[in-house]
Design a protein around this motif. Structure first.
Motif, mmCIF file in Angstrom:
data_model
loop_
_atom_site.group_PDB
_atom_site.id
_atom_site.type_symbol
_atom_site.label_atom_id
_atom_site.label_comp_id
_atom_site.label_asym_id
_atom_site.label_seq_id
_atom_site.Cartn_x
_atom_site.Cartn_y
_atom_site.Cartn_z
ATOM 1 N N SER A 177 8.483 4.327 10.649
ATOM 2 C CA SER A 177 7.436 3.399 10.171
ATOM 3 C C SER A 177 6.087 3.807 10.733
ATOM 4 C CB SER A 177 7.751 1.973 10.641
ATOM 5 O OG SER A 177 7.570 1.892 12.038
ATOM 6 N N GLY A 178 5.049 3.163 10.205
ATOM 7 C CA GLY A 178 3.705 3.410 10.720
ATOM 8 C C GLY A 178 3.546 2.892 12.147
ATOM 9 N N SER A 179 4.200 1.774 12.454
ATOM 10 C CA SER A 179 4.105 1.238 13.811
ATOM 11 C C SER A 179 4.739 2.203 14.808
ATOM 12 C CB SER A 179 4.823 -0.114 13.898
ATOM 13 O OG SER A 179 4.246 -1.048 13.034
ATOM 14 N N VAL A 226 -1.862 6.083 7.606
ATOM 15 C CA VAL A 226 -0.722 5.355 7.039
ATOM 16 C C VAL A 226 -1.065 4.785 5.653
ATOM 17 C CG1 VAL A 226 0.742 3.312 7.372
ATOM 18 C CG2 VAL A 226 0.425 4.940 9.243
ATOM 19 N N ILE A 227 -2.298 4.334 5.460
ATOM 20 C CA ILE A 227 -2.698 3.875 4.126
ATOM 21 C C ILE A 227 -3.446 4.967 3.355
ATOM 22 C CG2 ILE A 227 -4.348 2.343 2.921
ATOM 23 C CD1 ILE A 227 -3.421 0.078 4.697
ATOM 24 N N ASN A 237 2.530 5.060 15.542
ATOM 25 C CA ASN A 237 1.464 4.807 16.513
ATOM 26 C C ASN A 237 1.994 4.613 17.933
ATOM 27 O OD1 ASN A 237 -0.983 5.157 15.070
ATOM 28 N ND2 ASN A 237 -0.418 3.368 13.847
ATOM 29 N N LYS A 261 4.312 4.919 4.786
ATOM 30 C CA LYS A 261 4.053 4.381 3.434
ATOM 31 C C LYS A 261 4.170 5.413 2.312
ATOM 32 C CE LYS A 261 1.172 0.574 5.158
ATOM 33 N NZ LYS A 261 1.900 -0.647 4.919
ATOM 34 N N TYR A 267 -6.105 -1.850 12.139
ATOM 35 C CA TYR A 267 -4.669 -2.191 12.124
ATOM 36 C C TYR A 267 -3.847 -0.923 12.315
ATOM 37 C CZ TYR A 267 -0.210 -4.305 11.056
ATOM 38 O OH TYR A 267 1.082 -4.756 11.158
ATOM 39 N N HIS A 268 -2.982 -0.959 13.321
ATOM 40 C CA HIS A 268 -2.143 0.211 13.582
ATOM 41 C C HIS A 268 -0.675 -0.168 13.741
ATOM 42 C CE1 HIS A 268 -5.761 2.581 13.821
ATOM 43 N NE2 HIS A 268 -6.245 1.779 14.740
ATOM 44 N N GLU A 276 -8.637 4.174 11.404
ATOM 45 C CA GLU A 276 -8.258 4.443 10.008
ATOM 46 C C GLU A 276 -9.498 4.982 9.281
ATOM 47 O OE1 GLU A 276 -6.469 0.411 8.621
ATOM 48 O OE2 GLU A 276 -7.299 0.182 10.607
ATOM 49 N N TRP A 284 0.830 -1.217 0.000
ATOM 50 C CA TRP A 284 0.000 0.000 0.000
ATOM 51 C C TRP A 284 0.862 1.264 0.000
ATOM 52 C CZ3 TRP A 284 -5.101 -1.893 1.355
ATOM 53 C CH2 TRP A 284 -5.149 -3.003 2.209
HETATM 54 C C1 LIG Z 1 -3.225 1.948 9.007
HETATM 55 C C2 LIG Z 1 -1.867 1.419 9.331
HETATM 56 N N1 LIG Z 1 -1.211 1.895 10.403
HETATM 57 C C3 LIG Z 1 0.022 1.467 10.714
HETATM 58 C C4 LIG Z 1 0.660 0.519 9.960
HETATM 59 C C5 LIG Z 1 2.022 0.044 10.339
HETATM 60 O O1 LIG Z 1 2.961 0.537 9.469
HETATM 61 P P1 LIG Z 1 4.416 -0.157 9.367
HETATM 62 O O2 LIG Z 1 4.219 -1.500 8.771
HETATM 63 O O3 LIG Z 1 5.184 0.808 8.525
HETATM 64 O O4 LIG Z 1 4.966 -0.227 10.757
HETATM 65 C C6 LIG Z 1 0.030 0.014 8.823
HETATM 66 C C7 LIG Z 1 0.689 -0.985 7.972
HETATM 67 O O5 LIG Z 1 0.102 -1.592 7.104
HETATM 68 C C8 LIG Z 1 -1.268 0.458 8.509
HETATM 69 O O6 LIG Z 1 -1.937 -0.038 7.464
#
Ligand SMILES: Cc1ncc(COP(=O)(O)O)c(C=O)c1O
Length: 465
Positions: A122-124, A264-265, A127, A291, A156-157, A229, A63
């Motif tokens: 990163s997205g993680s 993130v998406i 969060n 992303k 998902y976060h 999300e 994504w």
């Molecule tokens: C909405 C959302 N938040 C956070 C994440 C986590 O991102 P990352 O995989 O870069 O840690 C994702 C990953 O798909 C996501 O879709």
């Protein structure tokens, strides 16, 4: 072996991968029995594997590849930055030009309440930053008892402790006794799977009101934030009914809690607006991003911080004891900057809203006539097909959830199209640069994949012959 090379035979690459590489989100035993697919090159929306097969990347990597793969301009900008300043930190009263320019650019393209970004990789991590920042905010505001964060089941976060906890993936929670204390979940706005006999509109209101009830149960004085999300991605491209976000917004406006929209998406043009929040007309206080920020060329994430939150976490003074070695990494910032410039120059956000978005949506929705498809939905350039054993009956799902999705995903790969399977639905989220011709190819490959899957299911006796 040389890491960049595709000069090795596939069998050798697979054997080394099986011996030494621990894959994320993978049953490694099962993978190693089958062998990994080795991707060696990528250009635009096309991937090439070690056997020379061309595969249409319907998922934009994971994504993220908004501008498509293999753009020399990004590589050149990063190379130039690495020659000048490959790395320096942003901790000890230091900064550098790329992170300054990127912060300014993000303030320019984001909704007006956002003028600051906290960077991570990163997205993680974004969060995790949210988790700590909202609690620090309420401490600073003299309300330290406001600690609970409300998320949603099947949201998902990310995959770190905070990301997994805020998310609502039960299988992830089961590994390691999560969520951490101080997190609650309400239901998701998944009408197709969970709406029962309600209309989508009534269902949207009903699930939104769970937020109101949860706040009352916990006590508004104890709730720090709500996180969601705009459209759930990893949960299966759950596009909420039209009533959902207006009702959530009404509730949040009446309550003194922070609203975190995980972008993130949905961020960076995926829905035909810079951010998914703008598509739904919602006004968050914090927006985690990653992303599409760099189109995946280098790892970078961040949290866009509204003036309201900045006033609390910065305006009152005191150090926020949080940060990462790579916060604002100069090479990643250079990649993000050139990526955002390309998105602007090529008008990719407008293109999703007015051109390729409506073009692909119409063709994708037409797949809804296939006997295997219960619903074909798409907003912007993110879509899903719900696979069902009995068309027209939303209540009947395949036994052994996920088996048919995985079968269809593997067939799709073999046909030269990457779609992701979530339970028994198929997901796409292609690069925003996909051409009309490539969009036609994507839909034709998806239809062939549905036909092949249907034939296989008939053979197995899982659908009526
Ligand atoms: C909405 C959302 N938040 C956070 C994440 C986590 O991102 P990352 O995989 O870069 O840690 C994702 C990953 O798909 C996501 O879709």
């Amino acid at each position: 072996m040389n890491g960049a090379s595709n000069r090795y035979p596939t069998a050798e690459l697979r054997a080394l991968d099986a011996a030494h590489h621990f894959h994320p989100f993978t049953d490694t035993l099962q993978l190693n029995a089958e062998g990994s697919r080795v991707i060696t090159n990528a250009k635009g929306v096309w991937l090439t594997d070690s056997e020379g097969n061309r595969i249409l990347d319907g998922m934009a990597g994971l994504w993220c590849a908004q501008i498509g793969h293999g753009r020399d301009e990004v590589a050149e900008a990063v190379y130039k930055q690495m020659l000048e300043l490959p790395y320096y930190n942003t901790f000890f009263k230091t900064t550098h030009p790329p992170v300054i320019a990127l912060s300014e650019k993000l303030a320019e393209i984001s909704p007006p309440q956002f003028n600051r970004t906290f960077f991570c990789s990163s997205g993680s991590e974004a969060n995790d930053t949210v988790f700590r920042m909202v609690r620090f905010y309420w401490d600073q505001m003299g309300k330290p008892e406001k600690k609970v964060i409300i998320g949603r089941w099947n949201g998902y976060h990310g995959s770190t402790l905070a990301g997994t906890s805020l998310g609502g993936m039960k299988a992830m929670h089961e590994q390691g006794d999560l969520p951490v204390p101080g997190v609650r979940h309400i239901d998701q706005p998944y009408w197709f799977g969970e709406g029962g006999d309600m209309s989508p509109e009534d269902f949207g209101i009903a699930v939104a009101r769970q937020l109101e009830r949860a706040i009352d149960e916990i006590g508004e004085d104890k709730v720090a934030a709500f996180i969601a999300e705009p459209i759930q991605g990893a949960g299966g491209v759950i596009i909420p009914p039209s009533t959902y976000w207006p009702e959530i917004s009404r509730i949040l406006k009446e309550r003194d809690i922070l609203f975190v929209a995980d972008e993130v998406i949905c961020g960076f043009g995926r829905l035909g607006t810079w951010f998914g929040s703008e598509y739904f007309g919602i006004e968050p206080d914090l927006m985690p991003i990653a992303k599409g920020l760099t189109s995946g060329y280098l790892p970078m994430g961040g949290v866009l911080v509204s003036d309201k939150v900045a006033e609390g976490v910065i305006g009152k003074g005191g150090e926020f004891y949080h940060g990462y070695t790579y916060s604002g990494h100069p090479a990643c910032a250079a990649a993000a900057l050139v990526n955002l410039e390309i998105i602007q120059r090529e008008k990719l956000v407008e293109r999703v809203a007015n051109d390729i978005g409506p073009y692909l949506q119409a063709r994708w929705r037409a797949l809804g006539d296939h006997p295997l498809v219960g619903e074909a939905r798409m907003t912007g350039l993110v879509g899903a097909l719900e696979l069902v054993p009995e068309k027209g009956n939303r209540k009947k799902a395949f036994a052994d959830t996920g088996t048919v999705g995985t079968l269809c995903r593997d067939i799709s790969f073999g046909n030269g199209l990457i779609m992701r399977a979530v339970r028994d639905s198929m997901i796409i989220s292609p690069p925003l640069v996909i051409s009309h011709d490539e969009a036609d190819q994507l839909v034709a490959l998806a239809r062939k994949t549905l036909d092949d899957t249907w034939a296989e299911l008939k053979r197995q006796g899982k659908v009526a012959a």
